[in-house]
Design a protein around this motif. Sequence first.
Motif, mmCIF file in Angstrom:
data_model
loop_
_atom_site.group_PDB
_atom_site.id
_atom_site.type_symbol
_atom_site.label_atom_id
_atom_site.label_comp_id
_atom_site.label_asym_id
_atom_site.label_seq_id
_atom_site.Cartn_x
_atom_site.Cartn_y
_atom_site.Cartn_z
ATOM 1 N N LEU A 1 0.827 -1.209 0.000
ATOM 2 C CA LEU A 1 0.000 0.000 0.000
ATOM 3 C C LEU A 1 0.862 1.260 0.000
ATOM 4 C CD1 LEU A 1 -3.076 -0.216 -0.058
ATOM 5 C CD2 LEU A 1 -3.109 0.635 2.289
ATOM 6 N N SER A 2 2.057 1.157 0.540
ATOM 7 C CA SER A 2 2.961 2.312 0.525
ATOM 8 C C SER A 2 3.338 2.698 -0.902
ATOM 9 C CB SER A 2 4.222 2.006 1.337
ATOM 10 O OG SER A 2 4.862 0.838 0.829
ATOM 11 N N GLU A 3 3.288 1.732 -1.834
ATOM 12 C CA GLU A 3 3.538 2.033 -3.241
ATOM 13 C C GLU A 3 2.269 2.521 -3.933
ATOM 14 O OE1 GLU A 3 6.471 1.987 -4.996
ATOM 15 O OE2 GLU A 3 7.311 1.801 -2.979
ATOM 16 N N VAL A 4 1.123 1.971 -3.512
ATOM 17 C CA VAL A 4 -0.148 2.376 -4.119
ATOM 18 C C VAL A 4 -0.379 3.872 -3.948
ATOM 19 C CG1 VAL A 4 -2.661 2.100 -3.996
ATOM 20 C CG2 VAL A 4 -1.163 0.097 -3.847
ATOM 21 N N ILE A 5 0.009 4.433 -2.792
ATOM 22 C CA ILE A 5 -0.269 5.848 -2.544
ATOM 23 C C ILE A 5 0.717 6.775 -3.250
ATOM 24 C CG2 ILE A 5 -1.294 5.331 -0.309
ATOM 25 C CD1 ILE A 5 1.274 6.598 0.943
ATOM 26 N N GLY B 1 -8.799 -2.623 5.600
ATOM 27 C CA GLY B 1 -8.858 -1.503 4.717
ATOM 28 C C GLY B 1 -9.841 -1.804 3.652
ATOM 29 N N GLY B 2 -9.723 -1.326 2.527
ATOM 30 C CA GLY B 2 -10.738 -1.458 1.567
ATOM 31 C C GLY B 2 -10.343 -2.349 0.496
ATOM 32 N N ALA B 3 -10.740 -2.824 -0.449
ATOM 33 C CA ALA B 3 -10.035 -2.796 -1.597
ATOM 34 C C ALA B 3 -10.185 -3.688 -2.716
ATOM 35 C CB ALA B 3 -8.621 -2.836 -1.309
ATOM 36 N N ALA B 4 -11.320 -3.941 -3.067
ATOM 37 C CA ALA B 4 -11.426 -4.686 -4.300
ATOM 38 C C ALA B 4 -10.711 -3.896 -5.350
ATOM 39 C CB ALA B 4 -12.856 -4.883 -4.690
ATOM 40 N N GLY B 5 -10.506 -2.619 -5.116
ATOM 41 C CA GLY B 5 -9.669 -1.839 -6.018
ATOM 42 C C GLY B 5 -8.231 -2.161 -5.755
ATOM 43 N N GLY B 6 -7.772 -1.920 -4.540
ATOM 44 C CA GLY B 6 -6.415 -2.181 -4.114
ATOM 45 C C GLY B 6 -5.398 -1.924 -5.190
ATOM 46 N N ALA B 7 -4.359 -2.740 -5.202
ATOM 47 C CA ALA B 7 -3.330 -2.564 -6.213
ATOM 48 C C ALA B 7 -3.876 -2.849 -7.595
ATOM 49 C CB ALA B 7 -2.176 -3.507 -5.909
ATOM 50 N N ALA B 8 -4.705 -3.888 -7.695
ATOM 51 C CA ALA B 8 -5.235 -4.225 -9.013
ATOM 52 C C ALA B 8 -6.187 -3.171 -9.507
ATOM 53 C CB ALA B 8 -5.942 -5.575 -8.959
ATOM 54 N N GLY B 9 -6.832 -2.431 -8.584
ATOM 55 C CA GLY B 9 -7.796 -1.420 -9.014
ATOM 56 C C GLY B 9 -7.149 -0.379 -9.877
ATOM 57 N N GLY B 10 -6.022 0.153 -9.417
ATOM 58 C CA GLY B 10 -5.359 1.151 -10.228
ATOM 59 C C GLY B 10 -4.859 0.577 -11.526
ATOM 60 N N ALA B 11 -4.411 -0.682 -11.472
ATOM 61 C CA ALA B 11 -3.849 -1.278 -12.672
ATOM 62 C C ALA B 11 -4.901 -1.615 -13.704
ATOM 63 C CB ALA B 11 -3.094 -2.560 -12.289
ATOM 64 N N ALA B 12 -6.087 -1.997 -13.234
ATOM 65 C CA ALA B 12 -7.062 -2.548 -14.168
ATOM 66 C C ALA B 12 -8.291 -1.693 -14.327
ATOM 67 C CB ALA B 12 -7.468 -3.938 -13.696
ATOM 68 N N GLY B 13 -8.227 -0.451 -13.955
ATOM 69 C CA GLY B 13 -9.409 0.390 -13.961
ATOM 70 C C GLY B 13 -10.159 0.419 -15.246
ATOM 71 N N GLY C 1 -14.346 0.212 -3.132
ATOM 72 C CA GLY C 1 -13.254 -0.179 -2.277
ATOM 73 C C GLY C 1 -11.944 0.447 -2.735
ATOM 74 N N GLY C 2 -10.887 0.126 -2.002
ATOM 75 C CA GLY C 2 -9.572 0.652 -2.340
ATOM 76 C C GLY C 2 -8.757 1.025 -1.120
ATOM 77 N N GLY C 3 -9.112 0.460 0.036
ATOM 78 C CA GLY C 3 -8.310 0.701 1.232
ATOM 79 C C GLY C 3 -8.309 2.133 1.699
ATOM 80 N N PHE C 4 -9.313 2.921 1.306
ATOM 81 C CA PHE C 4 -9.433 4.345 1.609
ATOM 82 C C PHE C 4 -8.415 5.186 0.852
ATOM 83 C CE2 PHE C 4 -10.797 2.286 5.657
ATOM 84 C CZ PHE C 4 -12.118 2.673 5.645
ATOM 85 N N VAL C 5 -7.501 4.550 0.096
ATOM 86 C CA VAL C 5 -6.419 5.295 -0.539
ATOM 87 C C VAL C 5 -6.419 5.188 -2.061
ATOM 88 C CG1 VAL C 5 -4.978 4.971 1.503
ATOM 89 C CG2 VAL C 5 -4.695 3.432 -0.449
ATOM 90 N N SER C 6 -7.228 4.298 -2.629
ATOM 91 C CA SER C 6 -7.221 4.103 -4.075
ATOM 92 C C SER C 6 -8.611 3.698 -4.531
ATOM 93 C CB SER C 6 -6.191 3.032 -4.478
ATOM 94 O OG SER C 6 -6.609 1.742 -4.031
ATOM 95 N N GLY C 7 -8.746 3.488 -5.830
ATOM 96 C CA GLY C 7 -10.021 3.079 -6.398
ATOM 97 C C GLY C 7 -10.492 4.076 -7.432
ATOM 98 N N GLU C 8 -10.888 3.577 -8.583
ATOM 99 C CA GLU C 8 -11.384 4.414 -9.666
ATOM 100 C C GLU C 8 -12.785 3.960 -10.045
ATOM 101 O OE1 GLU C 8 -8.736 4.278 -12.950
ATOM 102 O OE2 GLU C 8 -7.005 5.028 -11.831
ATOM 103 N N LEU C 9 -13.646 4.912 -10.398
ATOM 104 C CA LEU C 9 -15.019 4.563 -10.743
ATOM 105 C C LEU C 9 -15.079 3.611 -11.935
ATOM 106 C CD1 LEU C 9 -17.043 7.860 -10.229
ATOM 107 C CD2 LEU C 9 -16.516 6.042 -8.599
#
Length: 373
Positions: free
Chosen positions: A21-25, A90-102, A145-153
Amino acid sequence: MPYAFDPELAPYAELIPSVPLSEVIRRDGPPPDPALLAEIERRLPAYTPRREVTVEDRRVPGGAPLAGPGGARGEAPRETPGGAAGGAAGGAAGGAAGGAAGGAAGGAAGGAVGGAADGVLGGVPVRVFRPRAEGPLPAIIYLHGGGFVSGELDYFGVRCLRLADLVPAVVVAVDYRLAPEHPYPAALDDTFATLEWLTGAAGELGVDPDRIAAAGDSAGGNLATALALLTRDRGGPPLRFQFLDVPVTDDRLATPSMRAFTDTPMWNRPDAVLSWRYYLGGDGIAPPYAAPIRAADLSGLPPAFVAVCEFDPLRDEGIAYAQRLVQDGVPTELHLYPGAFHGAAIIADVALTRRMNADMVGALRRALHRTDD
């Protein structure tokens, strides 16, 4: 450690990149590997609506701080006794994959809304999915989701299209502000502002204001039930139902599943530790509007559906929260999905996840289209 994932889900678990998560942010971090991104997008579910669904990006009034240091909107939080904070979830069906696969999951939803983390001077960004159906229709506020730090609509476009089409309902997906740039209660402020706008714009949107549900996955599940708490304590606007998919409810990192699952795909204990630190703006005990299981009284909340996955660090706190709801007199349905990991229903199209998504649609349809309405 090895996990007995559902056989059809196992290939997805192997594909998900492990990104701290430190890289996600790191908003300016290096882009994901193009080949991996292409493979993730190829495997993401698609959905073709059975009826016409129009999709519109808007900015709604609000987003200004509504909270004081005591809790959202300044109320003194009502706490249950608890151990020291740490972070449990945290959140995150977005998580790391969320940003990658938006992009791919957005599909028919169109282009991405600008990130709410940039600020809300122009209001809260939302995406409105409106099905062609006889109205007035119920509405669903969807919180990603997204761990409160990530996630795209875009990443949650398939889910929102499915709900708009099959429930049917007007779905309003909220692009709330993200931590760590905007810690608690910014995301909840944006969520409450969206509910106030939706209630006020019900006539324009063809929505029945007495049939509004809050739904979300992971960090979004946290915001959905926190919104239910806030509207109860503020006397409205009312919610008819809450759908909590693998919800974040507890900041204490103390459950057996949170202690055991340190390397599970999509979400794990190290992610949860950082997620809570970023969301709360440091270490400390979370107020009940941030960690809803800390609320002393859950009575008076709308009926709930809680979904949890076997191999998810959030599993046990989701079960515990459902038990608390039942004990406080809230009609609650709890589903545990064996063989599933966190966020599986968002990223995979297999027999198990099709059942998970069908359960979601069915629960919302029953709650929002009851025959006694």
